[in-house]
Design an enzyme around this catalytic site. Structure first.
Site, PDB file in Angstrom:
ATOM      1  N   LYS A  33       0.876  -1.169   0.000  1.00 50.24           N
ATOM      2  CA  LYS A  33       0.000   0.000   0.000  1.00 50.24           C
ATOM      3  C   LYS A  33       0.916   1.222   0.000  1.00 50.24           C
ATOM      4  O   LYS A  33       1.263   1.763   1.055  1.00 50.24           O
ATOM      5  CB  LYS A  33      -0.885  -0.065   1.253  1.00 50.24           C
ATOM      6  CG  LYS A  33      -2.135   0.772   1.166  1.00 50.24           C
ATOM      7  CD  LYS A  33      -3.097   0.365   2.264  1.00 50.24           C
ATOM      8  CE  LYS A  33      -4.228   1.374   2.382  1.00 50.24           C
ATOM      9  NZ  LYS A  33      -5.047   1.544   1.210  1.00 50.24           N
ATOM     10  N   ALA A  34       1.339   1.606  -1.198  1.00 51.33           N
ATOM     11  CA  ALA A  34       2.348   2.660  -1.328  1.00 51.33           C
ATOM     12  C   ALA A  34       1.732   3.901  -1.964  1.00 51.33           C
ATOM     13  O   ALA A  34       0.882   3.808  -2.858  1.00 51.33           O
ATOM     14  CB  ALA A  34       3.513   2.163  -2.161  1.00 51.33           C
TER      15      ALA A  34
END
Ligand code: PMP
Length: 313
Positions: free
Chosen positions: A158-159
């Site tokens: 989850k960047a």
């Protein structure tokens, strides 16, 4: 503004007033999206506010950082305590929690080796992400943007920068009058919503896609798989086509912000009878009982804020 009730933000080890929670314009993350984050909810229960699936979110936070060679300079238990403190300090009961770890200011070389890894936690009250669609069902569109594949970026991380793909899809769906976008992966199979995983219901079975379909492995998805299995329902994980979606009896999205949302129309075509279906409603109801602490089977998923809160003088 979404944040009008938030007075305190946790930054690099301490709670600071909202106005002081700033980042320099030279921060690497601002230019290149070099950060990772989590989206968590805290719910009011009869025993006080509790953070939902905190351990799983902190595990994924760490794994996302690892995918980008970032080492978060706080332990999971430090972060758990910091999250609870920030919620308590702001006096919230039901709220959304956004831990973010990002590359700060030092240079703008693409390789961020000299940039410090900073950490902040933002909390704010956030209603249902898809609003009225949560009850009436979402009218969605198949996005013209494809979901990037795991050969392009680590899809399970989850960047921050990865969300540009979701932003394009969400803008396009909204411009065309839909509640949400559904992205296909590079193989033309279903991937996910701009911020949600997808489930189908066919012949009483729950179907969802998996790791190899370029999805974020959602924690709500994991909860729904557990809840459905505990109900004795069959749950199958395999790639899903657009035809599978259109032929399904019911479909729904899952996500921390959205929770469980029926999908009733895809590009103007009804799913099933065009109404939220009975299996979706059952999952919605149980999920809401679970998060409110009304279902003792899943109590372990709730981390009481009071358990980790240090008191401030
Ligand atoms: N896919 C994407 C792209 C998301 O942003 C989210 C929200 N975090 C999800 C799926 C659902 O994940 P979760 O249930 O862990 O919130």
């Amino acid at each position: 503004m979404a944040f009008e009730h938030t007075r305190w933000v946790w930054m690099n080890g301490k709670c600071v007033p909202w106005a002081e929670a700033t980042v320099h314009v030279s921060a690497h993350a601002l230019h290149y999206g070099s950060g990772v984050f989590e989206g968590i909810r805290c719910y009011q229960t009869s025993e006080g506010p509790a953070v939902f699936r905190l351990d799983a979110h902190l595990e994924r936070f760490d794994a996302s950082a690892h995918a980008y060679q970032m080492v978060i300079p706080y332990s999971k238990s430090d972060l758990a305590q910091a999250i609870c403190e920030t919620i308590a300090q702001n006096g919230f009961t039901d709220c959304y929690v956004r831990p973010i770890s990002y590359r700060g200011s030092s240079s703008l070389n693409l390789h961020p080796r000299s940039c410090p890894v900073e950490v902040s936690i933002l909390v704010w009250p956030w209603g249902k992400y898809l609003g009225e669609a949560t009850e009436r069902g979402a009218r969605i569109t198949i996005s013209r943007w494809q979901k990037f594949s795991s050969q392009m970026m680590p899809t399970t991380a989850k960047a921050c920068g990865q969300y540009l793909n979701s932003i394009l899809a969400a803008q396009e769906a909204s411009d065309r009058g839909f509640d949400e976008a559904l992205l296909l992966n590079i193989d033309g199979e279903l991937a996910e919503g701009s911020g949600e995983n997808i489930f189908l219901v066919r012949d009483g079975k729950l179907l969802t896609n998996g790791h190899s379909d370029s999805i974020l492995l959602g924690i709500t998805r994991d909860c729904v798989i557990r809840i459905a299995s505990d109900l004795g329902w069959k749950v199958e994980t395999s790639s899903l086509s657009l035809k599978d979606l259109m032929d399904s009896d019911e479909a729904f999205f899952t996500g921390t912000a959205a929770e469980v949302v029926p999908i009733t129309e895809v590009d103007g075509q009804r799913i099933g009878d065009g109404q939220p279906g009975p299996c979706t409603r059952t999952i919605q109801r149980i999920f809401s009982d679970v998060t409110a602490g009304r279902d003792s089977r899943y109590r372990a998923w709730l981390h009481p804020v009071a358990a980790s809160r240090r008191t401030y003088a």
